[in-house]
Design an enzyme around this catalytic site. Structure first.
Site, PDB file in Angstrom:
ATOM      1  N   MET A  78      -6.084  29.404  21.285  1.00  0.00           N
ATOM      2  CA  MET A  78      -6.499  28.016  21.129  1.00  0.00           C
ATOM      3  C   MET A  78      -8.029  27.879  21.133  1.00  0.00           C
ATOM      4  O   MET A  78      -8.757  28.839  21.378  1.00  0.00           O
ATOM      5  CB  MET A  78      -5.904  27.168  22.251  1.00  0.00           C
ATOM      6  CG  MET A  78      -4.381  27.131  22.286  1.00  0.00           C
ATOM      7  SD  MET A  78      -3.721  26.237  23.715  1.00  0.00           S
ATOM      8  CE  MET A  78      -4.302  24.561  23.391  1.00  0.00           C
ATOM      9  N   HIS A  79      -8.491  26.666  20.844  1.00  0.00           N
ATOM     10  CA  HIS A  79      -9.877  26.205  21.053  1.00  0.00           C
ATOM     11  C   HIS A  79     -10.904  26.756  20.072  1.00  0.00           C
ATOM     12  O   HIS A  79     -12.012  26.217  19.984  1.00  0.00           O
ATOM     13  CB  HIS A  79     -10.362  26.543  22.468  1.00  0.00           C
ATOM     14  CG  HIS A  79      -9.411  26.210  23.558  1.00  0.00           C
ATOM     15  ND1 HIS A  79      -8.959  24.924  23.789  1.00  0.00           N
ATOM     16  CD2 HIS A  79      -8.817  26.991  24.494  1.00  0.00           C
ATOM     17  CE1 HIS A  79      -8.145  24.931  24.818  1.00  0.00           C
ATOM     18  NE2 HIS A  79      -8.021  26.170  25.262  1.00  0.00           N
ATOM     19  N   ASP A 237      -0.870  28.931  21.830  1.00  0.00           N
ATOM     20  CA  ASP A 237      -0.139  30.069  22.395  1.00  0.00           C
ATOM     21  C   ASP A 237       0.628  29.733  23.669  1.00  0.00           C
ATOM     22  O   ASP A 237       1.783  30.134  23.838  1.00  0.00           O
ATOM     23  CB  ASP A 237      -1.066  31.267  22.616  1.00  0.00           C
ATOM     24  CG  ASP A 237      -2.333  30.925  23.394  1.00  0.00           C
ATOM     25  OD1 ASP A 237      -2.470  29.773  23.865  1.00  0.00           O
ATOM     26  OD2 ASP A 237      -3.190  31.812  23.528  1.00  0.00           O
TER      27      ASP A 237
END
Length: 377
Positions: A78-79, A237
Site C-alpha cells: 500500500m501507500h 495487502d
C-alpha cells in the site's frame, strides 16, 4: 474455471492459480530490485512489476487450457506513489510505503493543517509512508516532474491499469493515501487541494470485489490469455489477507508478519483511534477496520541473518533460542531499521541494541532481534 491471484510485495511478486473451489493449483514467485538512492529512501520501478507479471503469468499458466481462466485479482503493498504523464509513461520511480523522506511534509500536515482537521477530512493523521506527503515532497523538490502528473495511482492499481486500461483503485488501498474521506468513501476535496491535485487526476473508486474491466487486446496477446478475463479491483495487502484469514466482522483480529508487521481489527462501523496510533481504513469486504503497522518486522530477522551473520540457515541460528530463555535476556533490540509508524510516528527512529556486555553472545543477539519484533507488535 480458474483464477489468478497477484500479490505485489516489496521484494517479490507472488502469483497463484486457483480453481473455483479454492484449491491452489500452482504458485510462482518473481523477484525484482528495491532501490535505496539515499538514506531512508525506498523506491522501485513500476516497469519491473509488469515484467514480473508478464513472466509470472506465462509460467503460472503453462500447460493449462487458457480458456479456463476467468479472472485476475491483484493486491499488494500500500501507500506507494506511482505517477504517470499524459502519455501514460511513468514519470519517476515509485516512492514506496517504507520510504521516510517526507518527515518535513508529514510534520507540516500534522502541525500546520493539524491532526484534528486531517482526521475530519480522512479519518487519519499523516504518516511518512502515506501517499499525500509524498505528493507534497514531489511538488517541493521535483516541481517540473510534479507539473507533468496526469494520473496518480497506487502500486497494484498500476498493474490493473496496464492489464485492463481502467484507471481505478479500491477503497481499502485508497484509505492509506491520506486523500480519501474514509467514512464517506469519496475523495477528500480538502486534501486534494492541499496537495495541489484535482479529482480528475485520481482513479475511479471501486469496492475490492467489483470488476473494473477485462484484459485489453494487447495484454491478452502478451499474456496468452483470452480477452474475456475479468480484472477485479483488488485490495491493499492487509485487507486482502484479512479476508483470506476470515478476519471479517466484529470480534476478530489478525496479526501478520512480513517485511512489516500489522495488527488488523475489522469493524462494521467507521471508528477512529483517539490516540491516532491506529489507522482507520476501509475493509475489502465493504466495511471498515483499524490497523497498526510497524515498518520493520520479519525484515529485521532477514537483515540480521543475511546481512550481518551472512547465513541463510535461519533454523540453525535460532535453535539456541529455547523456551526457557524467553524473557530472560538483558539485551534488547529496537526494530526501527526504516523508521517507525505505529505506535511511534517517527520516520527518523533508528534501530539499536541495548544492554550489550562482554559476555553477550551471538545467540543472545539473535534472540534479542526476535524478541524486539515481538515486543514491537
Amino acid at each position: 474455471m480458474l483464477y489468478i491471484g497477484i500479490d505485489l510485495g516489496t521484494s517479490a511478486l507472488k502469483l497463484l492459480l486457483m480453481d473455483e473451489k479454492g484449491k491452489i493449483r500452482k504458485i510462482v514467485s518473481k523477484e525484482y530490485p528495491l532501490y535505496f538512492p539515499h538514506p531512508g529512501w525506498s523506491e522501485q520501478n513500476p516497469e519491473d512489476w509488469m515484467r514480473a507479471v508478464t513472466d509470472g503469468v506465462k509460467e503460472l499458466t503453462g500447460g493449462i487450457n487458457k480458456n479456463e481462466i476467468a479472472g485476475i485479482g491483484a493486491g499488494g503493498q500500500m501507500h506507494g506513489l506511482v505517477v504517470l504523464d499524459e502519455n501514460d509513461e511513468v514519470i519517476r520511480p515509485a516512492i514506496l510505503w517504507n520510504d521516510g523522506r517526507t518527515q518535513k511534509q508529514t510534520d507540516e500536515l500534522n502541525n500546520v493543517t493539524g491532526r484534528k482537521l486531517l482526521s475530519e477530512y480522512t479519518g487519519n493523521i499523516a504518516f511518512a509512508g502515506f501517499t499525500a506527503p509524498k505528493l507534497l515532497w514531489m511538488r517541493e523538490n521535483e516541481p517540473e516532474l510534479f507539473a507533468r502528473i496526469k494520473k496518480v495511482m497506487l502500486p497494484k492499481d498500476y498493474i490493473n491499469y496496464k492489464l485492463s486500461g481502467t484507471f481505478c483503485t479500491d477503497y481499502s488501498d485508497a484509505s492509506g493515501m491520506l486523500l480519501l474521506d474514509v467514512k464517506n468513501r469519496c475523495w477528500s476535496r480538502q486534501m486534494l487541494s492541499i496537495c495541489g491535485i484535482s479529482e480528475k487526476q485520481m482513479p475511479r473508486l471501486y469496492e475490492s470485489y467489483e470488476a473494473v474491466g477485462h484484459l485489453t487486446p494487447e495484454m491478452a496477446e502478451k499474456l496468452g490469455l483470452p480477452e474475456k478475463v475479468i480484472i477485479a479491483a483488488g485490495a491493499g495487502d492487509n485487507a486482502a489477507a484479512a479476508v483470506g484469514t476470515g478476519t471479517v466482522g466484529e470480534g476478530t483480529c489478525n496479526i501478520s508478519l512480513g517485511t512489516s508487521g500489522t495488527i488488523f481489527i475489522p469493524s462494521m462501523r467507521f471508528r477512529t483511534d483517539n490516540g491516532n496510533a491506529l489507522h482507520a481504513f476501509a475493509h475489502a469486504d465493504g466495511s471498515f477496520h483499524l490497523m497498526g503497522c510497524m515498518l520493520s518486522a520479519a525484515s529485521c530477522n532477514k537483515w540480521w541473518m543475511e546481512d550481518i551473520l551472512r547465513t541463510s540457515d535461519f533454523a540453525k541460528e535460532q535453535a539456541a533460542v529455547t523456551d526457557d530463555k524467553l524473557g530472560t535476556l538483558q539485551t534488547y533490540f529496537l526494530p526501527y531499521l526504516m523508521g517507525e509508524r505505529a505506535p511511534h510516528n517517527d520516520p527518523a527512529a533508528r534501530g539499536c541494541f541495548i544492554g550489550l556486555r562482554m559476555d553477550t553472545s551471538r545467540e543472545d543477539m539473535t534472540q534479542a532481534v526476535l524478541e524486539g519484533i515481538a515486543f514491537g507488535m
